[in-house]
Enzyme design. Sequence first.
Site, PDB file in Angstrom:
ATOM      1  N   ASP A  67       0.849  -1.208   0.000  1.00 48.75           N
ATOM      2  CA  ASP A  67       0.000   0.000   0.000  1.00 48.75           C
ATOM      3  C   ASP A  67       0.884   1.257   0.000  1.00 48.75           C
ATOM      4  O   ASP A  67       0.584   2.240  -0.679  1.00 48.75           O
ATOM      5  CB  ASP A  67      -0.905  -0.005   1.243  1.00 48.75           C
ATOM      6  CG  ASP A  67      -1.594  -1.344   1.420  1.00 48.75           C
ATOM      7  OD1 ASP A  67      -2.463  -1.662   0.603  1.00 48.75           O
ATOM      8  OD2 ASP A  67      -1.234  -2.089   2.347  1.00 48.75           O
TER       9      ASP A  67
ATOM     10  N   HIS B 170      -4.396  -3.500   6.630  1.00 53.90           N
ATOM     11  CA  HIS B 170      -4.254  -3.760   5.178  1.00 53.90           C
ATOM     12  C   HIS B 170      -5.622  -4.221   4.673  1.00 53.90           C
ATOM     13  O   HIS B 170      -5.889  -5.407   4.506  1.00 53.90           O
ATOM     14  CB  HIS B 170      -3.190  -4.827   4.927  1.00 53.90           C
ATOM     15  CG  HIS B 170      -3.123  -5.237   3.479  1.00 53.90           C
ATOM     16  ND1 HIS B 170      -2.782  -4.366   2.470  1.00 53.90           N
ATOM     17  CD2 HIS B 170      -3.383  -6.419   2.864  1.00 53.90           C
ATOM     18  CE1 HIS B 170      -2.825  -4.992   1.307  1.00 53.90           C
ATOM     19  NE2 HIS B 170      -3.196  -6.237   1.521  1.00 53.90           N
TER      20      HIS B 170
HETATM   21  P1  NAD Z   1      -1.724 -18.635  -3.938  1.00 55.35           P
HETATM   22  O1  NAD Z   1      -3.050 -19.307  -3.878  1.00 55.35           O
HETATM   23  O2  NAD Z   1      -1.036 -18.514  -5.259  1.00 55.35           O
HETATM   24  O3  NAD Z   1      -0.720 -19.410  -2.979  1.00 55.35           O
HETATM   25  C1  NAD Z   1      -1.028 -19.724  -1.663  1.00 55.35           C
HETATM   26  C2  NAD Z   1      -0.208 -20.941  -1.285  1.00 55.35           C
HETATM   27  O4  NAD Z   1      -0.386 -21.155   0.105  1.00 55.35           O
HETATM   28  C3  NAD Z   1      -0.649 -22.214  -2.015  1.00 55.35           C
HETATM   29  O5  NAD Z   1       0.484 -22.867  -2.586  1.00 55.35           O
HETATM   30  C4  NAD Z   1      -1.264 -23.044  -0.895  1.00 55.35           C
HETATM   31  O6  NAD Z   1      -1.113 -24.465  -1.095  1.00 55.35           O
HETATM   32  C5  NAD Z   1      -0.437 -22.556   0.297  1.00 55.35           C
HETATM   33  N1  NAD Z   1      -1.015 -22.855   1.588  1.00 55.35           N
HETATM   34  C6  NAD Z   1      -2.318 -22.917   1.958  1.00 55.35           C
HETATM   35  N2  NAD Z   1      -2.425 -23.310   3.239  1.00 55.35           N
HETATM   36  C7  NAD Z   1      -1.165 -23.469   3.708  1.00 55.35           C
HETATM   37  C8  NAD Z   1      -0.617 -23.874   4.950  1.00 55.35           C
HETATM   38  N3  NAD Z   1      -1.395 -24.200   5.985  1.00 55.35           N
HETATM   39  N4  NAD Z   1       0.720 -23.945   5.060  1.00 55.35           N
HETATM   40  C9  NAD Z   1       1.522 -23.630   4.031  1.00 55.35           C
HETATM   41  N5  NAD Z   1       1.080 -23.281   2.820  1.00 55.35           N
HETATM   42  C10 NAD Z   1      -0.255 -23.197   2.668  1.00 55.35           C
HETATM   43  O7  NAD Z   1      -1.883 -17.243  -3.216  1.00 55.35           O
HETATM   44  P2  NAD Z   1      -0.958 -15.936  -3.343  1.00 55.35           P
HETATM   45  O8  NAD Z   1      -1.451 -15.130  -4.456  1.00 55.35           O
HETATM   46  O9  NAD Z   1       0.472 -16.336  -3.295  1.00 55.35           O
HETATM   47  O10 NAD Z   1      -1.403 -15.144  -2.013  1.00 55.35           O
HETATM   48  C11 NAD Z   1      -1.077 -15.623  -0.723  1.00 55.35           C
HETATM   49  C12 NAD Z   1      -1.730 -14.755   0.333  1.00 55.35           C
HETATM   50  O11 NAD Z   1      -1.168 -13.437   0.304  1.00 55.35           O
HETATM   51  C13 NAD Z   1      -3.237 -14.548   0.151  1.00 55.35           C
HETATM   52  O12 NAD Z   1      -3.875 -14.615   1.417  1.00 55.35           O
HETATM   53  C14 NAD Z   1      -3.339 -13.147  -0.407  1.00 55.35           C
HETATM   54  O13 NAD Z   1      -4.591 -12.564  -0.156  1.00 55.35           O
HETATM   55  C15 NAD Z   1      -2.227 -12.468   0.349  1.00 55.35           C
HETATM   56  N6  NAD Z   1      -1.736 -11.198  -0.184  1.00 55.35           N
HETATM   57  C16 NAD Z   1      -1.405 -10.218   0.709  1.00 55.35           C
HETATM   58  C17 NAD Z   1      -0.902  -8.999   0.268  1.00 55.35           C
HETATM   59  C18 NAD Z   1      -0.533  -7.918   1.250  1.00 55.35           C
HETATM   60  O14 NAD Z   1      -0.245  -6.790   0.780  1.00 55.35           O
HETATM   61  N7  NAD Z   1      -0.507  -8.121   2.554  1.00 55.35           N
HETATM   62  C19 NAD Z   1      -0.728  -8.794  -1.100  1.00 55.35           C
HETATM   63  C20 NAD Z   1      -1.075  -9.800  -1.999  1.00 55.35           C
HETATM   64  C21 NAD Z   1      -1.584 -11.002  -1.508  1.00 55.35           C
HETATM   65  C1  LMR Z   2      -3.511  -6.691  -2.354  1.00 57.17           C
HETATM   66  O1  LMR Z   2      -3.598  -5.651  -1.700  1.00 57.17           O
HETATM   67  O2  LMR Z   2      -3.247  -6.689  -3.575  1.00 57.17           O
HETATM   68  C2  LMR Z   2      -3.670  -8.019  -1.653  1.00 57.17           C
HETATM   69  O3  LMR Z   2      -4.021  -7.860  -0.317  1.00 57.17           O
HETATM   70  C3  LMR Z   2      -4.598  -8.931  -2.361  1.00 57.17           C
HETATM   71  C4  LMR Z   2      -6.029  -8.520  -2.189  1.00 57.17           C
HETATM   72  O4  LMR Z   2      -6.836  -9.358  -1.759  1.00 57.17           O
HETATM   73  O5  LMR Z   2      -6.347  -7.377  -2.482  1.00 57.17           O
END
Ligand code: NAD
Ligand code: LMR
Length: 325
Positions: free
Chosen positions: A159, A187
Amino acid sequence: MKTPVHIAVTGAAGQISYALMFRIIEGALAGPDQPVVLHMLDVPGAMKDLEGIEMEMQDCASPLLAGVVITDDPKVAFENADMAFLVGARPRGPGMERQDLLHVNAEIFSTQGKALNEVAQQGVKVLVVGNPANTNALIALKNAPKLSPKNFSAMTRLDHNRAISKLARHSECAIDDIRQIIIWGNHSSTQYPDLHHALIKGKPALDGVDEIWFREHFISCIQKRGAEVIAMRGKSSAASAANAALEHMRSWIVGTPDDDWVSMAIYSDGSYGIAEDLIYSFPVRIKNGDYEIVQGLPIDDFSMDRMRLTEKELVMERDMVKHLF
Ligand code: NAD
Ligand code: LMR
C-alpha cells in the site's frame, strides 16, 4: 564465506512466493555476499511443485544458495529460521473483502505461531503477507509467547508503494523525490493512506496537490487497489506483493534512510492513542534491525477519524479470532 541465514517461506508453491524466492537466492534480500538456506513450506499436495521449484533453483546456479528444505511441517520449516515470510493462505477472489478470509486462514497462523515459538531463532523476523494480514500476524504472535511481539509484523508496504507511485504520477515527479508517506491501520479497505506528512523534493506534498484530489480520489484509490488488480487479472497481485515483501524485510535488516520512514503493521504500543494489542500499521524508522514508531507527528481531526475507523475494524477482527489466542 559468511554463515548462511535461514529464510522460511510459507505458501512456497503459490504465486507470490514464486516471484519472491528467486530474488532471495540472487541476494536481493540479504545481500550479494550472504549465503541463504531456503526453507519452503506448503501443504502436502504441493510437495511435487516444490521439488520442481528446487530444480529450477538449482538451474539458476546461484552461488548464494547454500541449501533448500522442502516440507509440509511448520516445525521443519521454521527450524532455526532467522526470517519467516508467512505467505501461505487462501487469496480473496472478486467481490470479497480480505476479512472474509479470516475464518479460512486464521488457524494456519495459530499453528505456525506455535511452531515459530518452538523452533525459530529468538530474533526471528516474521512478516505476515497472507490475508487478512494484520489479524493473522496477531494470531501468530499470541501463539508464540516465548518470542517478543516485536518479532512480528504484517505487510502494508505494498500500500505504501502504491501511494508513492500514485502521488508521483499525479504530481509528475520522480519516485525518488517522495518521502514520508504513511499507511495507518489495517491492510484492508479501511486503511488510511496519509499525505499530510509526505514531502516532494523536501516540500509538503499537499502544498502542490489539490486537497479534494487527496480526500476524494487518492485515499479510496489506494484502499481499493488490490480489488482493482483482482478485477483485471482474475487473481490477486503477486509480483508487486513479492516486491513489497522483499522491501519490507530488507528495510528491517538494513534500516531506513535518515530522511525517510516506511510503513509497517506492528504490535501497537498505544502510540497516537491507538488501542494496544492490535497489529496496526504505523510509520517506523529502523536502525540496527530494530524499528521504532515515528513519534510526535501532528494529527488533525480528518486524519484521526480515519485512523480510528481502521482501528475499529481491527478490534472487530481481533474479537472474531479470540478463541485462537
Ligand atoms: P496462492 O493461492 O497462489 O498461494 C497460496 C499458497 O499457500 C498455495 O500454494 C497453498 O497451497 C499454500 N497454503 C495454503 N495453506 C497453507 C498452509 N497451511 N501452510 C503452508 N502453505 C499453505 O496465493 P498468493 O497469491 O500467493 O497469495 C497468498 C496470500 O497473500 C493470500 O492470502 C493473499 O490474499 C495475500 N496477499 C497479501 C498482500 C498484502 O499486501 N498483505 C498482497 C497480496 C496477496
Ligand atoms: C492486495 O492488496 O493486492 C492483496 O491484499 C490482495 C487482495 O486481496 O487485495
